[in-house]
Write a protein that holds these residues in place. Structure first.
Motif, PDB file in Angstrom:
ATOM      1  N   SER A 130       0.945  -1.130   0.045  1.00 43.62           N
ATOM      2  CA  SER A 130       0.000  -0.031   0.080  1.00 43.62           C
ATOM      3  C   SER A 130       1.013   1.186   0.035  1.00 43.62           C
ATOM      4  O   SER A 130       1.637   1.246   0.672  1.00 43.62           O
ATOM      5  CB  SER A 130      -0.927  -0.125   1.150  1.00 43.62           C
TER       6      SER A 130
ATOM      7  N   TRP B 226       1.448   5.150   0.488  1.00 38.40           N
ATOM      8  CA  TRP B 226       0.897   6.541   0.729  1.00 38.40           C
ATOM      9  C   TRP B 226       1.778   7.579   0.319  1.00 38.40           C
ATOM     10  O   TRP B 226       2.887   7.628   0.173  1.00 38.40           O
ATOM     11  CB  TRP B 226       0.763   6.484   2.295  1.00 38.40           C
TER      12      TRP B 226
ATOM     13  N   VAL C 186      -3.149   2.325   6.671  1.00 36.80           N
ATOM     14  CA  VAL C 186      -2.648   1.196   7.546  1.00 36.80           C
ATOM     15  C   VAL C 186      -3.595   0.134   7.823  1.00 36.80           C
ATOM     16  O   VAL C 186      -3.441  -1.030   7.642  1.00 36.80           O
ATOM     17  CB  VAL C 186      -2.106   1.896   8.782  1.00 36.80           C
TER      18      VAL C 186
ATOM     19  N   GLN D 161       3.581  -1.056   4.075  1.00 36.60           N
ATOM     20  CA  GLN D 161       3.206   0.471   3.773  1.00 36.60           C
ATOM     21  C   GLN D 161       4.322   0.983   3.145  1.00 36.60           C
ATOM     22  O   GLN D 161       5.310   1.096   3.837  1.00 36.60           O
ATOM     23  CB  GLN D 161       2.529   0.681   4.839  1.00 36.60           C
TER      24      GLN D 161
END
Length: 299
Positions: free
Chosen positions: A37, A39, A60, A83
């Motif tokens: 993922s 960000w 998260v 992440q």
């Protein structure tokens, strides 16, 4: 040697479909699955207005909950979450460098077969050095399998064939090997499609020359057979169906994708001042195929 499948995940329906497909493929490969993922930080001055802190919290929580669900549905697959921060296209392309396979989701085109490949997906496919698979939102395990005797889709039936769109004139070993291995894992047939251009008289509306057409078809079939001969010997358990046809290659691959578990095309790695490209055939297949598409980069 350990294997890893990476799936880009942002909580969207298309990324959920990609994660499920990646988990199934990891099971076939005996690989671990990593959900990545990304960000993308917002400037501090804008964070209070854009809800940056809340968004980061969701980035998260959502992948971790998705990983828990994947572990339950695919108990034989090890699932982890990572992440990262940065530009999504750059981060995901870099993540592919450390994986056997990168899987991304794309929105389906409403009412039509095919993908709506966003800017991130296109950038990753154009720059990744390892295979990238695009999966449509709503893709189900049963979609990869033949229908049962009653005509109902079922994940318990054999896999549909794997489709390889091949440039038989200058075939690349990495693309062909990827296709044979994918078919072998699924215990299904490999349909290899190659197209040859129509004679010039078609463009001018002139009468056909049946003898010329037959000779061109025979010559192209021989080229295709020669390109695959050694691979048939290396993968004797894989049923290979060679199909040489006149016309546009993308059209034939897209038509065949309607009865496929996976479509495989190559992308030549080019260094160009205008940036990386996926090529017209691969671009068309990505946007119109009715099955997941694997793009295999090669030199």
């Amino acid at each position: 040697m350990s294997h890893t499948v990476v799936a880009g995940f942002d909580g969207s329906p298309e990324s959920q479909a990609a994660a499920e497909w990646a988990a199934r493929e990891a099971g076939l490969l005996g690989a671990e699955l990593k959900l990545v993922s990304v960000w993308q930080p917002v400037p501090l001055a804008y964070a209070p207005f854009l809800g940056g802190e809340a968004q980061q919290h969701e980035m998260v929580r959502v992948p971790r909950e998705a990983a828990e669900g994947l572990r339950l549905r695919h108990p034989g697959v090890s699932v982890s979450v990572e992440q990262l921060s940065g530009r999504p296209s750059e981060v995901l392309a870099a993540a592919a460098d450390d994986a056997d396979l990168l899987v991304l989701g794309s929105r389906g085109l409403s009412g039509l077969s095919g993908f709506l490949v966003g800017s991130v997906g296109q950038a990753v496919v154009a720059h990744a050095r390892h295979p990238v698979v695009l999966v449509r939102a709503g893709e189900q395990a049963a979609d990869e399998h033949a229908k049962d005797p009653s005509g109902v889709p079922s994940a318990a039936t054999p896999y549909r064939p794997v489709i390889l769109g091949l440039d038989a004139v200058s075939p690349d070993a990495s693309v062909i090997e990827f296709a044979f291995e994918a078919a072998a894992r699924r215990d299904t047939a490999l349909r290899v499609l190659h197209s040859w251009p129509l004679p010039p008289y078609f463009a001018y509306g002139l009468p056909e020359d049946p003898e010329l057409n037959a000779q061109l078809a025979e010559d192209d079939a021989e080229i295709l057979a020669e390109a695959l001969r050694s691979w048939r010997q290396k993968f004797p358990s894989v049923e290979v169906r060679e199909e040489s046809r006149p016309g546009k290659p993308a059209d034939h691959v897209v038509d065949a994708s309607r009865d496929a578990s996976l479509v495989i095309v190559g992308r030549r790695i080019r260094t160009s001042p205008v940036g990386a490209r996926v090529g017209p055939v691969t671009h068309a297949v990505l946007h119109h195929a009715a099955a997941p598409v694997a793009v295999v980069p090669h030199h």
